[in-house]
Design a protein around this motif. Sequence first.
Motif, PDB file in Angstrom:
ATOM      1  N   GLN A   1     -58.466  60.302  -5.012  1.00 50.02           N
ATOM      2  CA  GLN A   1     -58.107  60.042  -3.616  1.00 50.02           C
ATOM      3  C   GLN A   1     -56.592  59.969  -3.452  1.00 50.02           C
ATOM      4  O   GLN A   1     -56.039  60.507  -2.493  1.00 50.02           O
ATOM      5  CB  GLN A   1     -58.738  58.732  -3.129  1.00 50.02           C
ATOM      6  N   ARG A   2     -55.932  59.325  -4.400  1.00 48.77           N
ATOM      7  CA  ARG A   2     -54.473  59.199  -4.343  1.00 48.77           C
ATOM      8  C   ARG A   2     -53.809  60.574  -4.440  1.00 48.77           C
ATOM      9  O   ARG A   2     -52.902  60.891  -3.666  1.00 48.77           O
ATOM     10  CB  ARG A   2     -53.982  58.287  -5.464  1.00 48.77           C
TER      11      ARG A   2
ATOM     12  N   TYR B   1     -55.142  63.425  -3.670  1.00 50.97           N
ATOM     13  CA  TYR B   1     -55.462  64.150  -2.433  1.00 50.97           C
ATOM     14  C   TYR B   1     -54.517  63.724  -1.314  1.00 50.97           C
ATOM     15  O   TYR B   1     -53.956  64.553  -0.597  1.00 50.97           O
ATOM     16  CB  TYR B   1     -56.920  63.897  -2.042  1.00 50.97           C
ATOM     17  N   GLU B   2     -54.305  62.411  -1.171  1.00 49.38           N
ATOM     18  CA  GLU B   2     -53.426  61.917  -0.113  1.00 49.38           C
ATOM     19  C   GLU B   2     -51.985  62.368  -0.343  1.00 49.38           C
ATOM     20  O   GLU B   2     -51.296  62.772   0.588  1.00 49.38           O
ATOM     21  CB  GLU B   2     -53.494  60.399  -0.047  1.00 49.38           C
TER      22      GLU B   2
ATOM     23  N   LYS C   1     -51.738  65.965   0.600  1.00 52.77           N
ATOM     24  CA  LYS C   1     -51.769  66.138   2.053  1.00 52.77           C
ATOM     25  C   LYS C   1     -50.430  65.744   2.674  1.00 52.77           C
ATOM     26  O   LYS C   1     -49.913  66.448   3.541  1.00 52.77           O
ATOM     27  CB  LYS C   1     -52.907  65.297   2.635  1.00 52.77           C
ATOM     28  N   ARG C   2     -49.851  64.643   2.221  1.00 51.07           N
ATOM     29  CA  ARG C   2     -48.550  64.230   2.747  1.00 51.07           C
ATOM     30  C   ARG C   2     -47.482  65.268   2.422  1.00 51.07           C
ATOM     31  O   ARG C   2     -46.630  65.586   3.253  1.00 51.07           O
ATOM     32  CB  ARG C   2     -48.150  62.869   2.175  1.00 51.07           C
TER      33      ARG C   2
ATOM     34  N   GLN D   1     -49.055  55.912   8.314  1.00 50.92           N
ATOM     35  CA  GLN D   1     -49.083  57.223   7.670  1.00 50.92           C
ATOM     36  C   GLN D   1     -47.718  57.908   7.757  1.00 50.92           C
ATOM     37  O   GLN D   1     -47.239  58.490   6.780  1.00 50.92           O
ATOM     38  CB  GLN D   1     -50.177  58.088   8.294  1.00 50.92           C
TER      39      GLN D   1
ATOM     40  N   ALA E   1     -57.969  58.248   4.277  1.00 52.74           N
ATOM     41  CA  ALA E   1     -57.217  59.418   4.714  1.00 52.74           C
ATOM     42  C   ALA E   1     -58.114  60.405   5.440  1.00 52.74           C
ATOM     43  O   ALA E   1     -59.224  60.678   5.012  1.00 52.74           O
ATOM     44  CB  ALA E   1     -56.582  60.101   3.497  1.00 52.74           C
TER      45      ALA E   1
END
Length: 195
Positions: free
Chosen positions: A33-34, A36-37, A40-41, A149, A192
Motif C-alpha cells: 500500500q505504501r 502504491y501511494e 501515485k504521488r 494528501q 488512498a
Amino acid sequence: MAEDINLTLPDEDQKRLDRLAGVRKDEAVWEHQRKYEQSKRRYLGEDALKDTGSAVVWWLTRNDEHVAKTVADLPLLAQLTSAANDTDIPERLLELLPNRPGGPWTPDIGTESADLPGSEPSAADHLSGFFGATGFTEDDDRRAMLARQFSQLIEQHNRHETAEDLLRRFDPPRPPSPETGAEPAPDPGPPAATV
C-alpha cells in the motif's frame, strides 16, 4: 535411519508463530500500500500535476468528451497545479480566474495573508480558492483529507513549510478529549483513492 518421527509444538508456541505469521502478512500488505501511494504521488506530482498544461492533458485523457467543461475548468486546474507545486499561477492564466476584477488575484475567503495589503496569495490561499470553487465548504471533511494528501505530495518535493502551512490551515490538531484530557489519536485519513 529413523521412521515415524512426530514433533509436538506446545500450544503457546503455535499461537506465537501464528501471530508472527499474521504480523508478517500485515506488514507485506502495508508495504504494498505504501509503495502504491508513493507511486501515485510521484505520478501526480511529477507528471499529471507538473504544470497547468500537464494537468489539462491529464484531465482530457480522462474526460475527452468534455472539452468545453475542461476549458471552463482551466482556472481550477491552474489553482490545483499551483497548490500542488507551491508556485504562483502563471501570469497568462491569472485573467481566467473568476474573482480577479482587473487586479491581482485574491482568494474568496478572508485569511490573514490575503488581508495584508500587497501580499501574494500563498499555496494555502490557492488551495482555499480551489476548495471554494469546487464546492467543498468549510465543514466538509474532504477539505482536510485533500489537504493532507497535498501536504504529503508537497513534502515529497521538499516544500516542508508549505506542507506544514496546509496542515495548519486545513487539518489543525484536534483539541484534547474532554473525557480523558488526552489528545485523541491522529486520524490516519481515508485509504488512498484510485486515480
